[in-house]
Design a protein around this motif. Structure first.
Motif, PDB file in Angstrom:
ATOM      1  N   GLU A 191       2.507  -3.353 -12.428  1.00  0.00           N
ATOM      2  CA  GLU A 191       1.891  -3.229 -11.110  1.00  0.00           C
ATOM      3  C   GLU A 191       1.124  -1.913 -10.999  1.00  0.00           C
ATOM      4  O   GLU A 191       0.111  -1.836 -10.301  1.00  0.00           O
ATOM      5  CB  GLU A 191       2.966  -3.319 -10.024  1.00  0.00           C
ATOM      6  CG  GLU A 191       3.574  -4.709  -9.882  1.00  0.00           C
ATOM      7  CD  GLU A 191       4.618  -4.778  -8.795  1.00  0.00           C
ATOM      8  OE1 GLU A 191       5.352  -3.779  -8.607  1.00  0.00           O
ATOM      9  OE2 GLU A 191       4.703  -5.821  -8.112  1.00  0.00           O
ATOM     10  N   ARG A 192       1.586  -0.907 -11.670  1.00  0.00           N
ATOM     11  CA  ARG A 192       0.886   0.389 -11.687  1.00  0.00           C
ATOM     12  C   ARG A 192      -0.529   0.220 -12.252  1.00  0.00           C
ATOM     13  O   ARG A 192      -1.499   0.766 -11.720  1.00  0.00           O
ATOM     14  CB  ARG A 192       1.704   1.373 -12.525  1.00  0.00           C
ATOM     15  CG  ARG A 192       1.210   2.809 -12.512  1.00  0.00           C
ATOM     16  CD  ARG A 192       2.054   3.653 -13.462  1.00  0.00           C
ATOM     17  NE  ARG A 192       1.694   5.053 -13.400  1.00  0.00           N
ATOM     18  CZ  ARG A 192       2.406   6.000 -12.815  1.00  0.00           C
ATOM     19  NH1 ARG A 192       3.546   5.670 -12.215  1.00  0.00           N
ATOM     20  NH2 ARG A 192       2.006   7.247 -12.818  1.00  0.00           N
ATOM     21  N   ALA A 195      -2.708  -1.515  -9.699  1.00  0.00           N
ATOM     22  CA  ALA A 195      -3.077  -0.619  -8.600  1.00  0.00           C
ATOM     23  C   ALA A 195      -4.341   0.157  -8.952  1.00  0.00           C
ATOM     24  O   ALA A 195      -5.276   0.275  -8.146  1.00  0.00           O
ATOM     25  CB  ALA A 195      -1.926   0.334  -8.280  1.00  0.00           C
ATOM     26  N   LEU A 198      -7.396  -2.177  -8.901  1.00  0.00           N
ATOM     27  CA  LEU A 198      -7.847  -2.575  -7.565  1.00  0.00           C
ATOM     28  C   LEU A 198      -8.614  -1.464  -6.862  1.00  0.00           C
ATOM     29  O   LEU A 198      -9.532  -1.724  -6.082  1.00  0.00           O
ATOM     30  CB  LEU A 198      -6.659  -3.040  -6.727  1.00  0.00           C
ATOM     31  CG  LEU A 198      -6.038  -4.368  -7.184  1.00  0.00           C
ATOM     32  CD1 LEU A 198      -4.717  -4.619  -6.483  1.00  0.00           C
ATOM     33  CD2 LEU A 198      -7.006  -5.524  -6.966  1.00  0.00           C
ATOM     34  N   TYR A 229       5.438   0.286  -1.130  1.00  0.00           N
ATOM     35  CA  TYR A 229       4.971   1.064  -2.268  1.00  0.00           C
ATOM     36  C   TYR A 229       4.203   2.290  -1.768  1.00  0.00           C
ATOM     37  O   TYR A 229       3.340   2.172  -0.886  1.00  0.00           O
ATOM     38  CB  TYR A 229       4.054   0.248  -3.162  1.00  0.00           C
ATOM     39  CG  TYR A 229       4.765  -0.789  -4.016  1.00  0.00           C
ATOM     40  CD1 TYR A 229       6.143  -0.753  -4.219  1.00  0.00           C
ATOM     41  CD2 TYR A 229       4.048  -1.812  -4.622  1.00  0.00           C
ATOM     42  CE1 TYR A 229       6.778  -1.693  -4.998  1.00  0.00           C
ATOM     43  CE2 TYR A 229       4.680  -2.765  -5.407  1.00  0.00           C
ATOM     44  CZ  TYR A 229       6.046  -2.700  -5.584  1.00  0.00           C
ATOM     45  OH  TYR A 229       6.677  -3.638  -6.365  1.00  0.00           O
ATOM     46  N   ARG A 262      -6.153  -0.902  -0.515  1.00  0.00           N
ATOM     47  CA  ARG A 262      -4.773  -1.031  -0.021  1.00  0.00           C
ATOM     48  C   ARG A 262      -4.494  -2.461   0.429  1.00  0.00           C
ATOM     49  O   ARG A 262      -3.421  -3.021   0.138  1.00  0.00           O
ATOM     50  CB  ARG A 262      -4.539  -0.058   1.134  1.00  0.00           C
ATOM     51  CG  ARG A 262      -3.138  -0.131   1.733  1.00  0.00           C
ATOM     52  CD  ARG A 262      -2.963   0.875   2.854  1.00  0.00           C
ATOM     53  NE  ARG A 262      -3.903   0.670   3.943  1.00  0.00           N
ATOM     54  CZ  ARG A 262      -3.763  -0.256   4.893  1.00  0.00           C
ATOM     55  NH1 ARG A 262      -2.702  -1.073   4.878  1.00  0.00           N
ATOM     56  NH2 ARG A 262      -4.667  -0.363   5.857  1.00  0.00           N
ATOM     57  N   GLU A 264      -5.941  -5.184  -0.619  1.00  0.00           N
ATOM     58  CA  GLU A 264      -5.863  -6.030  -1.810  1.00  0.00           C
ATOM     59  C   GLU A 264      -4.524  -5.842  -2.514  1.00  0.00           C
ATOM     60  O   GLU A 264      -3.932  -6.811  -3.009  1.00  0.00           O
ATOM     61  CB  GLU A 264      -7.015  -5.700  -2.758  1.00  0.00           C
ATOM     62  CG  GLU A 264      -8.385  -6.113  -2.266  1.00  0.00           C
ATOM     63  CD  GLU A 264      -8.528  -7.622  -2.127  1.00  0.00           C
ATOM     64  OE1 GLU A 264      -8.003  -8.355  -3.000  1.00  0.00           O
ATOM     65  OE2 GLU A 264      -9.155  -8.082  -1.153  1.00  0.00           O
ATOM     66  N   MET A 265      -4.036  -4.606  -2.576  1.00  0.00           N
ATOM     67  CA  MET A 265      -2.737  -4.349  -3.190  1.00  0.00           C
ATOM     68  C   MET A 265      -1.623  -5.082  -2.452  1.00  0.00           C
ATOM     69  O   MET A 265      -0.702  -5.621  -3.072  1.00  0.00           O
ATOM     70  CB  MET A 265      -2.451  -2.843  -3.204  1.00  0.00           C
ATOM     71  CG  MET A 265      -3.292  -2.049  -4.170  1.00  0.00           C
ATOM     72  SD  MET A 265      -2.889  -0.281  -4.080  1.00  0.00           S
ATOM     73  CE  MET A 265      -4.271   0.416  -4.994  1.00  0.00           C
ATOM     74  N   GLN A 266      -1.695  -5.088  -1.126  1.00  0.00           N
ATOM     75  CA  GLN A 266      -0.662  -5.762  -0.349  1.00  0.00           C
ATOM     76  C   GLN A 266      -0.646  -7.263  -0.624  1.00  0.00           C
ATOM     77  O   GLN A 266       0.422  -7.886  -0.661  1.00  0.00           O
ATOM     78  CB  GLN A 266      -0.859  -5.473   1.142  1.00  0.00           C
ATOM     79  CG  GLN A 266      -0.549  -4.029   1.489  1.00  0.00           C
ATOM     80  CD  GLN A 266      -0.727  -3.676   2.954  1.00  0.00           C
ATOM     81  OE1 GLN A 266      -0.257  -2.640   3.415  1.00  0.00           O
ATOM     82  NE2 GLN A 266      -1.401  -4.518   3.713  1.00  0.00           N
ATOM     83  N   PHE A 269       0.835  -7.422  -4.405  1.00  0.00           N
ATOM     84  CA  PHE A 269       2.216  -6.968  -4.567  1.00  0.00           C
ATOM     85  C   PHE A 269       3.183  -7.612  -3.576  1.00  0.00           C
ATOM     86  O   PHE A 269       4.391  -7.573  -3.767  1.00  0.00           O
ATOM     87  CB  PHE A 269       2.291  -5.440  -4.437  1.00  0.00           C
ATOM     88  CG  PHE A 269       1.442  -4.692  -5.427  1.00  0.00           C
ATOM     89  CD1 PHE A 269       1.174  -5.217  -6.676  1.00  0.00           C
ATOM     90  CD2 PHE A 269       0.900  -3.451  -5.105  1.00  0.00           C
ATOM     91  CE1 PHE A 269       0.389  -4.528  -7.597  1.00  0.00           C
ATOM     92  CE2 PHE A 269       0.122  -2.751  -6.016  1.00  0.00           C
ATOM     93  CZ  PHE A 269      -0.135  -3.297  -7.263  1.00  0.00           C
ATOM     94  N   VAL A 273       1.841  -1.256   1.600  1.00  0.00           N
ATOM     95  CA  VAL A 273       1.420  -0.216   0.662  1.00  0.00           C
ATOM     96  C   VAL A 273       0.885   0.979   1.430  1.00  0.00           C
ATOM     97  O   VAL A 273       0.067   0.824   2.349  1.00  0.00           O
ATOM     98  CB  VAL A 273       0.336  -0.732  -0.301  1.00  0.00           C
ATOM     99  CG1 VAL A 273      -0.231   0.416  -1.141  1.00  0.00           C
ATOM    100  CG2 VAL A 273       0.891  -1.823  -1.206  1.00  0.00           C
ATOM    101  N   LEU A 275      -1.316   4.098   0.555  1.00  0.00           N
ATOM    102  CA  LEU A 275      -2.192   4.544  -0.525  1.00  0.00           C
ATOM    103  C   LEU A 275      -2.915   5.826  -0.142  1.00  0.00           C
ATOM    104  O   LEU A 275      -3.511   5.905   0.930  1.00  0.00           O
ATOM    105  CB  LEU A 275      -3.222   3.460  -0.850  1.00  0.00           C
ATOM    106  CG  LEU A 275      -4.310   3.817  -1.877  1.00  0.00           C
ATOM    107  CD1 LEU A 275      -3.711   4.055  -3.259  1.00  0.00           C
ATOM    108  CD2 LEU A 275      -5.369   2.716  -1.927  1.00  0.00           C
TER     109      LEU A 275
END
Length: 308
Positions: A191-192, A195, A198, A229, A262, A264-266, A269, A273, A275
């Protein structure tokens, strides 16, 4: 279920010149977003493994940087090397071209596949853009004369046309074998890593043609705190003028890019998040082999540092 494709497993390297839709096709084949995309060339910088498990077997897709002839710095050499390495380690190559187009870079990509001596299926992408489908037939005939393809399939990665047909053809081309990964695993990347990708996707989509290729992203902090996160991302550029462009007037440009990254990360994941993003200058990082190594450009998956 076709009996002739039951119990197969192998690696499929997705190969082609930049901007033919390789990453979009991977995402379509996987049924979810794994690779970042944009309309700009050379968006993909790292080989990404997508693990697709079906009742008939398991396909290990490897999305690769586009083989290109532009630029001669360390980053360009790395991108071409990563793609060629993926070809040499694969069971089957998926050669992606754009319908009705053929360039010197297409020829270079096909030449790399031919040199590796692996079987290859051609996917002729973006057929949804062709108004008169009769124009496609002479193109397919000409392409078929360029190499002894196992199969040649027109597809649209954008809307999914013929993608299931392509997937079954890929399964038929793989050797018999047991699945390598658990059926619920979809990638070997962390996932790192995603991140960082993204954040970089926003840079590619939002800024001019040249600037995104002088930027890279490093994740300095990635931890789970109270069900969310907390991520700190560092954007590296090569000049102060580039830093100013990315930050924008009163920081508005960077804020907008970080906000979308952020969100997109949510989605990816599945949790909240927080960020934070900074921009720093590392002069000529894209021409420095040592700097590339420190920023996560190397052979195979990243070692947990999460560079982009």
């Amino acid at each position: 279920m076709s009996e002739n494709i039951v119990g197969r497993c192998g690696t499929v390297a997705i190969i082609g010149r930049p901007n033919v839709g390789k990453s979009t096709l991977l995402n379509r084949l996987m049924g979810q977003k794994l690779a970042i995309t944009s309309h700009k060339a050379q968006t993909t910088r790292h080989s990404i493994l997508g693990i697709k498990t079906r009742p008939e077997g398991q396909i290990l897709f490897v999305d690769t940087p586009g083989i290109h002839q532009r630029g001669a710095n360390a980053l360009n050499r790395y991108l071409n090397r990563a793609a060629r390495t993926a070809i040499s380690d694969t069971d089957l190559a998926l050669f992606v071209v754009e319908a009705l187009r053929w360039t010197d870079e297409d020829a270079a990509a096909l030449g790399a596949i031919a040199t590796a001596g692996v079987p290859v299926i051609a996917a002729v992408n973006k057929v949804d853009r062709i108004s008169n489908k009769e124009d496609l037939l002479p193109y397919l005939q000409d392409l078929g004369q360029r190499h002894a393809f196992v199969d040649l399939i027109p597809v649209s990665a954008a809307n999914g046309d013929q993608v299931e047909v392509l997937e079954l053809a890929l399964l038929r081309g793989l050797p018999e074998g047991e699945p390598v990964f658990p059926e619920d695993q979809i990638t070997d990347r962390s996932e790192r890593f995603f991140a960082a990708e993204l954040v970089r996707e926003q840079l590619v989509q939002r800024y001019g043609e040249e600037l995104p290729y002088r930027t890279t992203v490093e994740i300095e902090r990635f931890e789970e705190v109270g069900g969310r996160y907390k991520i700190n991302a560092l954007i590296w550029v090569e000049r102060q003028s580039q830093k100013a462009i990315i930050i924008g007037r009163q920081g508005e440009a960077l804020k907008a890019a970080a906000t979308q990254a952020r969100l997109e990360m949510q989605k990816v994941f599945g949790c909240p998040v927080h960020l934070e993003v900074w921009v720093k200058v590392k002069k000529s990082w894209s021409s420095d082999e040592a700097a590339l190594g420190r920023l996560g450009y190397g052979d195979g998956p990243l070692d947990g540092r999460g560079g982009s």
